[in-house]
Scaffold this motif. Structure first.
Motif, PDB file in Angstrom:
ATOM      1  N   ALA A 188     -13.233  -9.099 -75.041  1.00  0.00           N
ATOM      2  CA  ALA A 188     -14.084  -8.410 -74.106  1.00  0.00           C
ATOM      3  C   ALA A 188     -15.122  -8.630 -72.943  1.00  0.00           C
ATOM      4  CB  ALA A 188     -15.072  -7.389 -75.829  1.00  0.00           C
ATOM      5  N   GLU A 189     -16.083  -9.625 -73.481  1.00  0.00           N
ATOM      6  CA  GLU A 189     -16.405 -10.791 -72.894  1.00  0.00           C
ATOM      7  C   GLU A 189     -16.089 -10.703 -71.825  1.00  0.00           C
ATOM      8  OE1 GLU A 189     -19.974 -12.249 -75.206  1.00  0.00           O
ATOM      9  OE2 GLU A 189     -18.850 -13.381 -75.673  1.00  0.00           O
ATOM     10  N   VAL A 190     -14.645 -11.511 -71.369  1.00  0.00           N
ATOM     11  CA  VAL A 190     -14.469 -12.196 -70.656  1.00  0.00           C
ATOM     12  C   VAL A 190     -13.871 -10.801 -69.431  1.00  0.00           C
ATOM     13  CG1 VAL A 190     -11.782 -13.218 -69.539  1.00  0.00           C
ATOM     14  CG2 VAL A 190     -13.493 -14.097 -71.223  1.00  0.00           C
ATOM     15  N   ASP A 191     -13.074  -9.478 -70.039  1.00  0.00           N
ATOM     16  CA  ASP A 191     -13.123  -8.688 -69.374  1.00  0.00           C
ATOM     17  C   ASP A 191     -13.994  -7.632 -68.684  1.00  0.00           C
ATOM     18  OD1 ASP A 191     -10.147  -8.838 -70.627  1.00  0.00           O
ATOM     19  OD2 ASP A 191      -9.870  -7.256 -72.472  1.00  0.00           O
ATOM     20  N   ASP A 192     -15.568  -8.180 -69.370  1.00  0.00           N
ATOM     21  CA  ASP A 192     -16.206  -7.162 -68.355  1.00  0.00           C
ATOM     22  C   ASP A 192     -16.337  -8.213 -67.141  1.00  0.00           C
ATOM     23  OD1 ASP A 192     -18.837  -5.548 -68.749  1.00  0.00           O
ATOM     24  OD2 ASP A 192     -19.602  -7.112 -69.106  1.00  0.00           O
ATOM     25  N   ALA A 193     -16.742  -9.217 -67.667  1.00  0.00           N
ATOM     26  CA  ALA A 193     -16.959 -10.572 -66.465  1.00  0.00           C
ATOM     27  C   ALA A 193     -16.232  -9.465 -65.434  1.00  0.00           C
ATOM     28  CB  ALA A 193     -16.660 -11.462 -67.020  1.00  0.00           C
ATOM     29  N   LEU A 194     -14.574 -10.119 -65.942  1.00  0.00           N
ATOM     30  CA  LEU A 194     -13.818  -9.934 -64.736  1.00  0.00           C
ATOM     31  C   LEU A 194     -13.814  -8.579 -63.760  1.00  0.00           C
ATOM     32  CD1 LEU A 194     -10.361 -11.448 -66.168  1.00  0.00           C
ATOM     33  CD2 LEU A 194     -11.458 -11.934 -64.443  1.00  0.00           C
ATOM     34  N   THR A 195     -13.920  -7.566 -64.333  1.00  0.00           N
ATOM     35  CA  THR A 195     -14.144  -6.335 -64.753  1.00  0.00           C
ATOM     36  C   THR A 195     -15.451  -5.651 -63.090  1.00  0.00           C
ATOM     37  OG1 THR A 195     -13.667  -4.307 -66.263  1.00  0.00           O
ATOM     38  CG2 THR A 195     -14.921  -4.096 -64.627  1.00  0.00           C
ATOM     39  N   ARG A 196     -16.820  -6.702 -63.136  1.00  0.00           N
ATOM     40  CA  ARG A 196     -17.792  -6.973 -62.397  1.00  0.00           C
ATOM     41  C   ARG A 196     -17.208  -8.132 -61.162  1.00  0.00           C
ATOM     42  NH1 ARG A 196     -21.004  -9.593 -64.684  1.00  0.00           N
ATOM     43  NH2 ARG A 196     -20.452 -10.444 -66.644  1.00  0.00           N
ATOM     44  N   ARG A 197     -16.536  -7.798 -62.012  1.00  0.00           N
ATOM     45  CA  ARG A 197     -16.187  -9.224 -60.722  1.00  0.00           C
ATOM     46  C   ARG A 197     -15.316  -8.512 -59.191  1.00  0.00           C
ATOM     47  NH1 ARG A 197     -12.312 -12.530 -58.461  1.00  0.00           N
ATOM     48  NH2 ARG A 197     -12.894 -14.316 -56.774  1.00  0.00           N
ATOM     49  N   GLU A 198     -14.971  -7.965 -59.611  1.00  0.00           N
ATOM     50  CA  GLU A 198     -13.686  -7.281 -59.043  1.00  0.00           C
ATOM     51  C   GLU A 198     -15.195  -5.835 -58.376  1.00  0.00           C
ATOM     52  OE1 GLU A 198     -10.265  -7.601 -57.949  1.00  0.00           O
ATOM     53  OE2 GLU A 198     -10.673  -9.466 -59.209  1.00  0.00           O
ATOM     54  N   HIS A 199     -14.796  -5.654 -58.979  1.00  0.00           N
ATOM     55  CA  HIS A 199     -16.376  -4.428 -58.593  1.00  0.00           C
ATOM     56  C   HIS A 199     -17.247  -5.058 -57.651  1.00  0.00           C
ATOM     57  CE1 HIS A 199     -19.539  -1.323 -58.179  1.00  0.00           C
ATOM     58  NE2 HIS A 199     -20.071  -1.507 -58.827  1.00  0.00           N
ATOM     59  N   THR A 200     -16.871  -6.169 -57.130  1.00  0.00           N
ATOM     60  CA  THR A 200     -18.303  -7.037 -56.615  1.00  0.00           C
ATOM     61  C   THR A 200     -17.557  -6.845 -55.208  1.00  0.00           C
ATOM     62  OG1 THR A 200     -19.845  -7.911 -58.172  1.00  0.00           O
ATOM     63  CG2 THR A 200     -20.238  -8.800 -55.593  1.00  0.00           C
ATOM     64  N   LEU A 201     -16.306  -7.612 -55.306  1.00  0.00           N
ATOM     65  CA  LEU A 201     -15.350  -7.978 -53.962  1.00  0.00           C
ATOM     66  C   LEU A 201     -15.087  -6.130 -53.645  1.00  0.00           C
ATOM     67  CD1 LEU A 201     -13.686  -9.653 -52.883  1.00  0.00           C
ATOM     68  CD2 LEU A 201     -11.970  -8.965 -54.799  1.00  0.00           C
ATOM     69  N   THR A 202     -15.279  -5.317 -53.910  1.00  0.00           N
ATOM     70  CA  THR A 202     -14.783  -4.376 -53.595  1.00  0.00           C
ATOM     71  C   THR A 202     -16.279  -3.600 -52.444  1.00  0.00           C
ATOM     72  OG1 THR A 202     -13.656  -3.523 -54.956  1.00  0.00           O
ATOM     73  CG2 THR A 202     -14.624  -1.458 -53.501  1.00  0.00           C
ATOM     74  N   LEU A 203     -17.450  -4.422 -53.064  1.00  0.00           N
ATOM     75  CA  LEU A 203     -18.415  -4.287 -52.441  1.00  0.00           C
ATOM     76  C   LEU A 203     -18.189  -5.271 -51.490  1.00  0.00           C
ATOM     77  CD1 LEU A 203     -20.981  -3.695 -54.819  1.00  0.00           C
ATOM     78  CD2 LEU A 203     -20.444  -1.853 -53.748  1.00  0.00           C
ATOM     79  N   LEU A 204     -18.303  -5.852 -51.256  1.00  0.00           N
ATOM     80  CA  LEU A 204     -17.913  -7.444 -50.020  1.00  0.00           C
ATOM     81  C   LEU A 204     -16.779  -6.665 -49.110  1.00  0.00           C
ATOM     82  CD1 LEU A 204     -18.412 -10.613 -51.925  1.00  0.00           C
ATOM     83  CD2 LEU A 204     -19.569 -10.150 -50.340  1.00  0.00           C
ATOM     84  N   GLU A 205     -15.759  -6.532 -49.734  1.00  0.00           N
ATOM     85  CA  GLU A 205     -14.803  -5.571 -48.451  1.00  0.00           C
ATOM     86  C   GLU A 205     -15.322  -4.627 -47.990  1.00  0.00           C
ATOM     87  OE1 GLU A 205     -11.330  -5.151 -51.435  1.00  0.00           O
ATOM     88  OE2 GLU A 205     -11.197  -7.068 -50.922  1.00  0.00           O
ATOM     89  N   ARG A 206     -15.934  -3.424 -48.722  1.00  0.00           N
ATOM     90  CA  ARG A 206     -16.226  -2.046 -48.158  1.00  0.00           C
ATOM     91  C   ARG A 206     -17.209  -3.109 -47.214  1.00  0.00           C
ATOM     92  NH1 ARG A 206     -18.377   1.101 -53.216  1.00  0.00           N
ATOM     93  NH2 ARG A 206     -20.295   1.253 -50.986  1.00  0.00           N
ATOM     94  N   ALA A 207     -18.061  -4.050 -47.002  1.00  0.00           N
ATOM     95  CA  ALA A 207     -19.444  -4.101 -45.649  1.00  0.00           C
ATOM     96  C   ALA A 207     -20.828  -3.940 -46.620  1.00  0.00           C
ATOM     97  CB  ALA A 207     -19.231  -4.584 -44.524  1.00  0.00           C
ATOM     98  N   ALA A 208     -20.468  -3.715 -47.753  1.00  0.00           N
ATOM     99  CA  ALA A 208     -22.274  -3.442 -48.761  1.00  0.00           C
ATOM    100  C   ALA A 208     -23.284  -3.944 -48.290  1.00  0.00           C
ATOM    101  CB  ALA A 208     -21.898  -2.671 -50.359  1.00  0.00           C
ATOM    102  N   THR A 209     -24.287  -2.551 -47.643  1.00  0.00           N
ATOM    103  CA  THR A 209     -25.579  -3.493 -47.620  1.00  0.00           C
ATOM    104  C   THR A 209     -25.401  -4.159 -48.335  1.00  0.00           C
ATOM    105  OG1 THR A 209     -26.718  -1.440 -47.781  1.00  0.00           O
ATOM    106  CG2 THR A 209     -25.648  -1.941 -45.914  1.00  0.00           C
ATOM    107  N   PHE A 210     -26.783  -5.237 -48.932  1.00  0.00           N
ATOM    108  CA  PHE A 210     -28.134  -5.451 -49.943  1.00  0.00           C
ATOM    109  C   PHE A 210     -28.104  -4.349 -51.114  1.00  0.00           C
ATOM    110  CE2 PHE A 210     -31.218  -7.678 -52.687  1.00  0.00           C
ATOM    111  CZ  PHE A 210     -30.585  -8.583 -53.699  1.00  0.00           C
ATOM    112  N   PRO A 211     -29.296  -3.769 -50.247  1.00  0.00           N
ATOM    113  CA  PRO A 211     -29.361  -2.110 -51.219  1.00  0.00           C
ATOM    114  C   PRO A 211     -27.994  -1.979 -52.478  1.00  0.00           C
ATOM    115  CG  PRO A 211     -30.415  -2.481 -49.400  1.00  0.00           C
ATOM    116  CD  PRO A 211     -29.549  -3.791 -48.857  1.00  0.00           C
ATOM    117  N   GLU A 212     -27.253  -1.180 -51.081  1.00  0.00           N
ATOM    118  CA  GLU A 212     -26.851  -0.752 -51.639  1.00  0.00           C
ATOM    119  C   GLU A 212     -25.585  -1.866 -52.737  1.00  0.00           C
ATOM    120  OE1 GLU A 212     -24.669   1.826 -47.682  1.00  0.00           O
ATOM    121  OE2 GLU A 212     -23.073  -0.229 -47.968  1.00  0.00           O
TER     122      GLU A 212
END
Length: 371
Positions: A188-212
């Motif tokens: 469960a911890e592994v799955d949670d970490a990978l989910t959060r990582r993919e979420h962060t990658l999506t934000l990077l791909e969208r060129a999200a600002t740091f506040p976003e």
């Protein structure tokens, strides 16, 4: 525990010549200012202790983090070992460190490569440096810098890559899973970490600002670090490696939690396919920094050994532990024969901060704690 540590420190302070030797190096260090690609670089040119040259030169490229020219003094044993083979060493502090201009977190890997190329051109103009005997040494994050520099500068003679990654995103995923596995994380911890990582990658791909990014739940980063990741998270050394024509020594640690050494070695072998171009050395009892696993895994040993005997931090066979062996041990032995046998020098040194090396190319959701 505190009293035991103090007792060891006191013993080191009164141990006499042995401890003095461990912190005395046969070098002549000169503080230099290098006209950089964007701003002046504050560096150190470490010459062999004797002779006027011209000397060969090893140009150092740091890993991640806010590093000064000497790697917080830990580069000096490396420089001494190179000096035993008649090579000088050149290193500089990152922008913004120790009063230097700029901010290293504003740099892309291309910026770091341009900075290194500028330093090499400066060095070639020095009368005590042989312009045709210059090579590169770099660790971890430098794995995205060295191939670009070597591909652009055909006069370089060798490249030493210590624990380098190839693809930023692949390396980050490997590091996340390896750290979780090391501490026995649940599924469960592994799955949670990978989910959060993919979420962060999506934000990077969208060129999200740091506040976003913060509003979306990203934690553990500063605005500067977020900007640095945005500049570099697509880094991949494969194409540059294919353009490298000089001899390469690849140094890997069997217990590396930061870099997938199997993937790194596979890619280097595929891209550096010229006969005898690549040598690979693996160290079985070493972490990412080439420090012995038994030392780096301890909360106390790194500090005590760094204080009393810094040359003994590293994996067996990797480092000369006394003056008598320095001229026959790597890297001196290999540097001395580089023109004849295409041999390659091999040393490395970490910045120790607690029990873990800070050479990791920290990425999605993981922050290098700025200082």
């Amino acid at each position: 525990m505190l009293m035991s540590i103090l007792a060891v420190v006191a013993a080191c302070a009164t141990a006499g010549r042995g401890v003095v030797y461990q912190h005395t190096y046969d070098l002549r260090e000169e503080r230099v200012t290098i006209p950089g690609a964007r701003q002046p670089l504050q560096g150190v040119l470490a010459l062999p202790g004797h002779g006027e040259g011209p000397f060969g030169l090893v140009v150092f490229v740091h890993g991640d983090g806010p590093r000064g020219a000497t790697g917080e003094t830990f580069y000096r044993p490396i420089w001494e070992s190179f000096a035993a083979a008649g090579y000088a060493s050149l290193s500089w502090g990152k922008p913004g460190i120790n009063g230097a201009q700029g901010n290293w977190l504003d740099q892309s890997m291309a910026d770091r490569a341009a900075e290194t190329l500028a330093a090499i051109e400066w060095a070639r103009m020095r009368t005590r440096i042989d312009p045709d005997r210059i090579g590169l040494w770099g660790a971890s994050q430098a794995g995205w810098v060295l191939p670009e520099v070597a591909a652009q500068d055909s006069r370089l003679r060798f490249m030493i890559a210590v624990s380098p990654a190839v693809n930023w995103l692949q390396q980050g995923r490997y590091n996340t899973l390896a750290e979780l596995r090391e501490r026995g994380a649940t599924r469960a911890e592994v799955d949670d970490a990978l989910t959060r990582r993919e979420h962060t990658l999506t934000l990077l791909e969208r060129a999200a600002t740091f506040p976003e990014a913060e509003a979306a739940g990203v934690t553990g980063l500063t605005a500067n670090r977020w900007r640095f990741i945005q500049k570099n998270y697509t880094a991949d050394a494969t194409a540059d490696l294919a353009q490298v024509r000089i001899p390469v020594l690849l140094i890997l640690a069997e217990h590396d939690l930061n870099v997938d050494i199997a993937d790194t070695e596979r890619t280097y072998r595929a891209q550096l396919a010229r006969p005898d171009q690549l040598q690979v050395r693996r160290y079985s009892d070493a972490r990412h920094s080439l420090v012995r696993k038994s030392i780096e895994d301890s909360a106390v040993k790194p500090y005590l050994i760094a204080l009393a005997a810094p040359r003994k931090l590293f994996a067996e066979g990797f480092w000369p532990t006394n003056a008598a062996s320095s001229k026959t041990h790597m890297p001196a032995r290999e540097l001395a024969s580089i023109h004849q046998s295409r041999g390659h020098p091999s040393v490395t040194c970490p910045r120790i901060r607690g029990a873990r090396s800070q050479w990791a190319s920290v990425e999605l959701g993981q922050a290098y704690h700025e200082s």
